[in-house]
Each structure stands twice: as structure tokens, then as C-alpha cells.
Design an enzyme around this catalytic site. Structure first.
Site, PDB file in Angstrom:
ATOM      1  CG  ASP A  13       4.517 -33.865 -24.973  1.00 24.43           C
ATOM      2  OD1 ASP A  13       4.878 -32.749 -24.184  1.00 24.43           O
ATOM      3  OD2 ASP A  13       4.078 -34.764 -24.158  1.00 24.43           O
ATOM      4  CE  LYS A  16       2.505 -27.321 -26.638  1.00 20.48           C
ATOM      5  NZ  LYS A  16       2.547 -28.748 -26.676  1.00 20.48           N
ATOM      6  N   GLY A  17       7.120 -25.896 -29.433  1.00 19.50           N
ATOM      7  CA  GLY A  17       8.525 -25.276 -28.914  1.00 19.50           C
ATOM      8  C   GLY A  17       9.073 -25.118 -30.228  1.00 19.50           C
ATOM      9  CG  ASN A  38       2.009 -28.160 -16.605  1.00 23.89           C
ATOM     10  OD1 ASN A  38       2.506 -27.203 -17.003  1.00 23.89           O
ATOM     11  ND2 ASN A  38       0.565 -28.307 -16.678  1.00 23.89           N
ATOM     12  N   GLY A  40       7.008 -28.958 -21.369  1.00 20.82           N
ATOM     13  CA  GLY A  40       8.485 -29.400 -21.653  1.00 20.82           C
ATOM     14  C   GLY A  40       8.297 -29.133 -23.178  1.00 20.82           C
ATOM     15  CG  HIS A  41       7.189 -26.163 -24.762  1.00 26.92           C
ATOM     16  ND1 HIS A  41       6.541 -24.902 -24.987  1.00 26.92           N
ATOM     17  CD2 HIS A  41       6.522 -26.886 -24.370  1.00 26.92           C
ATOM     18  CE1 HIS A  41       5.194 -25.129 -24.317  1.00 26.92           C
ATOM     19  NE2 HIS A  41       5.027 -26.297 -24.149  1.00 26.92           N
ATOM     20  NE  ARG A 143     -12.160 -15.927  -4.762  1.00 23.21           N
ATOM     21  CZ  ARG A 143     -13.317 -15.606  -4.260  1.00 23.21           C
ATOM     22  NH1 ARG A 143     -13.757 -14.634  -4.362  1.00 23.21           N
ATOM     23  NH2 ARG A 143     -14.040 -16.957  -3.802  1.00 23.21           N
ATOM     24  CD  GLN A 228       0.108 -27.503 -20.052  1.00 22.57           C
ATOM     25  OE1 GLN A 228      -0.592 -26.369 -20.068  1.00 22.57           O
ATOM     26  NE2 GLN A 228       1.343 -27.717 -19.746  1.00 22.57           N
ATOM     27  CB  THR A 303       9.916 -33.015 -22.505  1.00 20.81           C
ATOM     28  OG1 THR A 303       9.491 -33.211 -23.799  1.00 20.81           O
ATOM     29  CG2 THR A 303      11.026 -32.059 -22.363  1.00 20.81           C
TER      30      THR A 303
HETATM   31  P1  GDP Z   1       6.072 -29.311 -27.175  1.00 20.69           P
HETATM   32  O1  GDP Z   1       5.851 -29.376 -25.735  1.00 20.69           O
HETATM   33  O2  GDP Z   1       4.914 -29.118 -27.808  1.00 20.69           O
HETATM   34  O3  GDP Z   1       6.901 -28.319 -27.396  1.00 20.69           O
HETATM   35  O4  GDP Z   1       6.960 -30.843 -27.815  1.00 20.69           O
HETATM   36  P2  GDP Z   1       7.822 -31.609 -26.812  1.00 20.69           P
HETATM   37  O5  GDP Z   1       9.073 -30.824 -26.988  1.00 20.69           O
HETATM   38  O6  GDP Z   1       7.433 -31.953 -25.486  1.00 20.69           O
HETATM   39  O7  GDP Z   1       8.072 -32.990 -27.784  1.00 20.69           O
HETATM   40  C1  GDP Z   1       8.225 -32.976 -29.186  1.00 20.69           C
HETATM   41  C2  GDP Z   1       9.501 -33.787 -29.662  1.00 20.69           C
HETATM   42  O8  GDP Z   1       9.378 -33.997 -31.156  1.00 20.69           O
HETATM   43  C3  GDP Z   1      10.818 -33.021 -29.304  1.00 20.69           C
HETATM   44  O9  GDP Z   1      11.739 -34.130 -28.807  1.00 20.69           O
HETATM   45  C4  GDP Z   1      11.341 -32.384 -30.345  1.00 20.69           C
HETATM   46  O10 GDP Z   1      12.729 -32.104 -30.572  1.00 20.69           O
HETATM   47  C5  GDP Z   1      11.100 -33.510 -31.362  1.00 20.69           C
HETATM   48  N1  GDP Z   1      10.449 -32.991 -32.783  1.00 20.69           N
HETATM   49  C6  GDP Z   1       9.934 -31.710 -33.235  1.00 20.69           C
HETATM   50  N2  GDP Z   1       9.703 -31.773 -34.525  1.00 20.69           N
HETATM   51  C7  GDP Z   1      10.058 -32.980 -34.882  1.00 20.69           C
HETATM   52  C8  GDP Z   1       9.875 -33.873 -36.161  1.00 20.69           C
HETATM   53  O11 GDP Z   1       9.496 -33.128 -37.144  1.00 20.69           O
HETATM   54  N3  GDP Z   1      10.366 -35.021 -36.286  1.00 20.69           N
HETATM   55  C9  GDP Z   1      10.833 -35.676 -35.193  1.00 20.69           C
HETATM   56  N4  GDP Z   1      11.246 -36.912 -35.308  1.00 20.69           N
HETATM   57  N5  GDP Z   1      11.145 -34.728 -34.065  1.00 20.69           N
HETATM   58  C10 GDP Z   1      10.701 -33.618 -33.809  1.00 20.69           C
HETATM   59  P1  IMO Z   2       3.693 -29.346 -23.193  1.00 23.97           P
HETATM   60  O1  IMO Z   2       3.319 -28.011 -22.948  1.00 23.97           O
HETATM   61  C1  IMO Z   2       1.639 -33.538 -22.393  1.00 23.97           C
HETATM   62  C2  IMO Z   2      -0.838 -33.732 -18.957  1.00 23.97           C
HETATM   63  C3  IMO Z   2      -0.255 -34.906 -17.781  1.00 23.97           C
HETATM   64  C4  IMO Z   2      -1.658 -35.444 -17.335  1.00 23.97           C
HETATM   65  C5  IMO Z   2      -2.705 -34.106 -17.462  1.00 23.97           C
HETATM   66  C6  IMO Z   2      -2.690 -33.287 -16.171  1.00 23.97           C
HETATM   67  O2  IMO Z   2       4.815 -30.141 -23.174  1.00 23.97           O
HETATM   68  O3  IMO Z   2       2.911 -29.703 -24.411  1.00 23.97           O
HETATM   69  P2  IMO Z   2      -0.958 -31.549 -15.095  1.00 23.97           P
HETATM   70  O4  IMO Z   2       0.310 -31.973 -14.275  1.00 23.97           O
HETATM   71  O5  IMO Z   2      -1.062 -30.704 -15.894  1.00 23.97           O
HETATM   72  O6  IMO Z   2      -2.184 -31.559 -13.715  1.00 23.97           O
HETATM   73  O7  IMO Z   2      -1.062 -33.018 -15.694  1.00 23.97           O
HETATM   74  O8  IMO Z   2      -1.977 -33.181 -18.315  1.00 23.97           O
HETATM   75  N1  IMO Z   2      -0.004 -32.713 -19.436  1.00 23.97           N
HETATM   76  C7  IMO Z   2       0.963 -32.971 -20.495  1.00 23.97           C
HETATM   77  N2  IMO Z   2       0.866 -33.682 -21.427  1.00 23.97           N
HETATM   78  N3  IMO Z   2       2.310 -32.219 -22.653  1.00 23.97           N
HETATM   79  C8  IMO Z   2       2.107 -31.199 -21.629  1.00 23.97           C
HETATM   80  O9  IMO Z   2       2.738 -30.224 -21.845  1.00 23.97           O
HETATM   81  C9  IMO Z   2       1.427 -31.688 -20.580  1.00 23.97           C
HETATM   82  N4  IMO Z   2       1.038 -30.791 -19.462  1.00 23.97           N
HETATM   83  C10 IMO Z   2       0.124 -31.669 -18.768  1.00 23.97           C
HETATM   84  O10 IMO Z   2       0.459 -35.821 -18.487  1.00 23.97           O
HETATM   85  O11 IMO Z   2      -2.280 -36.332 -18.045  1.00 23.97           O
HETATM   86 MG    MG Z   3       6.197 -31.274 -24.218  1.00 27.77          MG
END
Ligand code: GDP
Ligand code: IMO
Ligand code: MG
Length: 429
Positions: A13, A16-17, A38, A40-41, A143, A228, A303
Site C-alpha cells: 500500500d 504503487k498504483g 490480495n 488493491g491499487h 503441483r 504488496q 483497499t
Molecule cells: P498500492 O497498493 O501501493 O497501489 O497503494 P493503495 O492504493 O492501496 O494505497 C495508497 C492510497 O494512498 C490510495 O488511496 C491512493 O489514492 C492514496 N495516495 C496515493 N498517493 C498519495 C499521496 O501522495 N497523498 C495522499 N494523501 N494519498 C495518496
Molecule cells: P498491495 O499490492 C498490504 C498482507 C495481508 C497479510 C499478509 C498475507 O495493495 O500493496 P495474503 O492474503 O497475501 O496471504 O496476506 O499480507 N497483504 C497486503 N498488505 N497491501 C497489499 O497489497 C497486501 N497483500 C497482502 O494483510 O498481512
Molecule cells: Mg494496496
């Protein structure tokens, strides 16, 4: 032409997205190569917010080819729903998405197993996303009970499902007899349901390894989208509190089939602070008003699962490790705006473990759990910075904070993000 990768350096989180979407314009192909639903971007532009789970974050530029490579574990229902949702939001998805016939498929038994085996040796919970990720990778490694997307189109698909369901039902019956866990699976229902998914997915299915190797030969620009974060890596993360794939830079080649030497630039994505969802150690976690303020300002709720994320100060020991592990060239520091209005900010520069000061990231989670962070304190800044677009316009204390992270991690900073929108991005230099 160079391959570029976007890798999270914390526990996921890191936003990256947003960076994948931003850099898609300069690329021909965007590849997801590990993890599954798993992830959420989030991508925000034009006043709209898009949530992606399996579909690569490059999907918003129709001229760019998106690829879900063989290292991903695919939930067919999830991806069809995701494609449906994005289409309803006006996003074109057709030939611009390819899905590997090598991708292992998540079935209903995997979600059941995820519920049953979520705790470490019957003790503390891993806190998985419950999406069946671990059990699917387990069957892939084993497998004999694995099903890949390409298997859907073979004459023995029905027999395969029947055989696996027979074995899984025996396992569930045993577990139920012992402690009431598990369920009963119906092979016919599953076969019918998944055959229908297979037909709907057929237009997207391809040998993506061959596709990507040809793209390499043709000098295409490829962007690899990590899911992740590096500290959740199955081999190099905070095991067993990790996900089941190589989510650090080490997984790019195995998951996509593209040789590692093709990668010319790896961008490490970090939040300006730390978050973690689920179980496992997180030394700089602030289970107090500071953590709550970060959670409120950063809207730090999952997410995928909507769980409140655990929040804390930036951990330079952890990120220095993950940046080196993932072969990072430059950093992108995200959500800096969240830290406005703090009187002072702390950065962890070392750990005290059993009376010893250490600067390396421990290999054993028990040591990390004992780690007491050694903090350096920096002055904060009062101003909101979400409308700043030039690095030199950031408050001095914000620039100093960014500079200090860069020094401690040992990598230059190329991007600073001050808000979720595409436009809320500062290119340093
Ligand atoms: P990812 O899984 O790495 O793609 O990240 P997530 O989408 O799960 O979480 C990042 C959250 O931060 C999302 O709700 C984005 O819309 C938000 N976000 C991204 N960049 C920024 C930033 O610079 N500032 C703020 N306040 N929010 C951001
Ligand atoms: P993105 O791509 C944050 C965490 C789960 C748990 C552990 C194992 O959005 O950054 P799993 O379901 O993969 O077996 O869970 O990994 N986890 C994440 N935490 N962002 C993610 O993805 C995650 N994907 C898995 O919360 O602790
Ligand atoms: Mg995420």
C-alpha cells in the site's frame, strides 16, 4: 530498451498504483507478475478514483498493452468482476489485456483453506486478506492439486476438477471430524461455474512469457508493477507474517519470465511513514494518537479488506534493507502531505535488540518484535502541501525530511507525491 520496475519497499500500500499509472505513458507494456486479488491499487485522475486488484494499473492508457503474467494467482470471478466494473466506468478492456495460460487459478477450496490455516501453528493470526492466495501458491508448489488457466481448455478439465475435489473433500472431512472446520465441495457445480468463467476469459488468454520475450527482442519498453511490498516477500520478508510470493524485486524475473538483466531501472516506492495491515512485527507502529492522526490524515484503511492500517514513523532500517534487496535505483516518496501539521517527525535509524544497537534488519521475526526503535527527531512543517508542484516550493523542513530519508536509505529521491491525483506529483530535479 530498458525495463522499469515499481516495487513497494514497506509492507504494501505504498501507492504503487499511482506511480505505475503515471509512468505508463512512457511505456509500451505494463506487467503484473505476482500476487493476486490480495492487491488493491488505487489510481486517481480527472476527478475519479479507480481501484484495481488484478488488472495492471496501466489499463487507463488504451495504447498500452497490459499483461497478467504466469506468476500471478488468478481468481477468475474477481477479474471478470473487475473488468466489468472498469468497463462500466468507461475504461476500454479488450485486446489491451493479456492473461497468462500459466497463471494458477484460485478455487473455492483455497478461500476455505485460507480461513482454516490463517494462524501460525494454531497460534497468532497472519491476518491474510482471505483471498486464498497462500493456499493457491501452496498447491502450485505441490503441483498435484494445481490448476492453471490453460487447463480450462483441455479435454480432461472436468476429470481434473473431480479428482481434486475428491481429495480436498477428504481433507475437509478430516478437519471437520477433528474440530468442525471446513466445508463440502460439489465438483459438478464448480466445474460448471468455472467452465463459464473460462469461456469469458478465453479472448484474453495467451502465452505471455513468449509475448514478453518477443517484446524484449523487439526493444519494447516494459513496466513491471509489483504488488504488496518487499517486507512481505515470502523468502526475504518478515516470515511467517508475509504473503506467499516474492513481492520484492527478486520476484520480477520468475513471475514474468523476463530475464533479470533486462531491468534497467527499479523505482522503490515508500510512504513518508510506515503502514502495515494484518499481523506481524512493525517496530515503529504508533498505537496511540500519533498513529490515529496519520490514519485519519492518510485515510489509512485497506483497499481490499477495509481494515484500519497500523500506522507509525518511517523506518529507515527496514527501508534501507528492502531498497538494497530489491535493487532499487531511485526512491519515490509518497503521501508526504499526510505529515503536514505535525510539530515534529521521527525517523527510526537503528534498533535496540536485547541491549545491542543494530542497524541491520533481523532475519527472525522474534528479533524484530523485540526491536525498540532508535529515533532521530526532525522539525515538522505546518503548511498543507497538496498543491505544491515544485520541489523548491516545499517548506524547508519538508525538503529536509525528504533529504534525510534519502541519506539514511542510501538512494536518491526522484519523485515526491503530495496527493492521490496524477497531478499531485513533484519530480525532484
Ligand atoms: P498500492 O497498493 O501501493 O497501489 O497503494 P493503495 O492504493 O492501496 O494505497 C495508497 C492510497 O494512498 C490510495 O488511496 C491512493 O489514492 C492514496 N495516495 C496515493 N498517493 C498519495 C499521496 O501522495 N497523498 C495522499 N494523501 N494519498 C495518496
Ligand atoms: P498491495 O499490492 C498490504 C498482507 C495481508 C497479510 C499478509 C498475507 O495493495 O500493496 P495474503 O492474503 O497475501 O496471504 O496476506 O499480507 N497483504 C497486503 N498488505 N497491501 C497489499 O497489497 C497486501 N497483500 C497482502 O494483510 O498481512
Ligand atoms: Mg494496496
Amino acid at each position: 530498451m530498458p525495463g522499469t520496475a515499481i516495487i513497494g519497499l514497506q509492507w504494501g500500500d505504498e501507492a504503487k498504483g499511482k506511480i505505475v499509472d503515471l509512468l505508463t505513458e512512457q511505456n509500451d507494456i505494463v506487467v503484473r507478475y505476482q500476487g493476486g486479488a490480495n492487491a488493491g491499487h488505487t489510481v486517481v485522475f480527472g476527478g475519479k478514483k479507480y481501484k484495481l486488484s488484478l488488472v495492471p494499473s496501466g489499463i487507463f492508457r488504451p495504447q498500452v498493452q497490459c499483461v497478467i503474467a504466469g506468476g500471478v494467482v488468478l481468481n477468475p470471478k474477481s477479474i471478470l468482476e473487475e473488468i466489468g466494473g472498469l468497463t462500466a466506468q468507461g475504461i476500454t478492456i479488450g485486446k489491451n489485456l493479456l492473461i497468462s495460460d500459466r497463471a494458477n487459478v484460485i478455487f473455492p477450496w483455497h478461500a476455505l483453506e485460507d480461513q482454516i490455516f490463517n494462524s501460525i501453528g494454531g497460534g497468532e493470526s497472519i491476518g491474510t486478506t482471505g483471498r486464498g492466495i497462500g493456499p493457491c501458491y501452496q498447491d502450485k508448489a505441490g503441483r498435484s492439486l494445481a490448476v492453471r488457466l490453460g487447463d480450462f481448455y483441455k479435454p480432461d478439465f472436468k476429470a481434473k476438477i473431480e479428482n481434486i475435489v475428491r481429495v480436498k473433500n477428504r481433507i475437509f472431512a478430516g478437519l471437520r471430524a477433528a474440530d468442525g472446520a471446513g466445508g463440502t465441495l460439489n465438483a459438478d457445480e464448480i466445474f460448471t461455474e468455472f467452465t463459464a468463467y473460462g469461456e469469458r476469459l478465453r479472448p484474453f488468454v495467451a502465452d505471455t512469457t513468449d509475448y514478453l520475450l518477443n517484446a524484449v527482442d523487439a526493444d519494447k519498453r516494459i513496466l513491471f508493477e509489483g504488488a504488496q511490498g518487499s517486507l512481505l516477500d515470502i523468502d526475504h520478508g518478515t516470515f511467517p507474517y508475509v504473503t506467499s510470493s516474492n513481492s520484492s524485486g527478486t520476484g520480477i524475473s520468475s513471475g514474468s519470465g523476463v530475464p533479470a538483466h533486462f531491468l534497467k531501472k527499479i523505482i522503490g516506492i515508500v510512504k513518508a511513514y510506515t503502514t502495515r495491515v494484518g499481523g506481524g512485527p512493525c517496530p515503529t507502529e504508533q498505537d496511540n494518537g500519533i498513529g490515529q492522526k496519520i490514519r485519519d490524515r492518510g485515510n489509512e484503511y485497506g483497499t481490499v479488506t477495509k481494515r484500519p492500517r497500523r500506522c507509525g514513523w518511517f523506518d529507515a532500517v527496514a527501508v534501507r534493507y528492502s531498497a538494497r534487496l530489491s535493487g532499487v535505483d531511485v526512491l519515490s516518496i509518497m503521501l508526504l502531505d499526510v505529515l503536514s501539521s505535525f510539530e515534529e517527525l521521527k525517523i527510526c535509524t537503528a534498533y535496540n535488540i536485547d541491549g545491542q544497537t543494530v542497524k541491520h534488519f533481523p532475519s527472525q521475526f522474534e528479533d524484530l518484535r523485540k526491536a525498540e526503535p532508535v529515533y532521530e527527531t526532525l522539525p515538522g512543517w505546518k503548511e498543507e502541501i497538496d498543491s505544491v508542484r515544485r520541489y523548491s516550493d516545499l517548506p524547508d523542513n519538508a525538503q529536509n525530511y525528504v533529504k534525510r530519508i534519502s541519506e539514511l536509505v542510501g538512494k536518491p529521491v526522484e519523485i515526491v507525491s503530495v496527493g492521490p491525483d496524477r497531478t499531485q506529483t513533484i519530480l525532484v530535479n
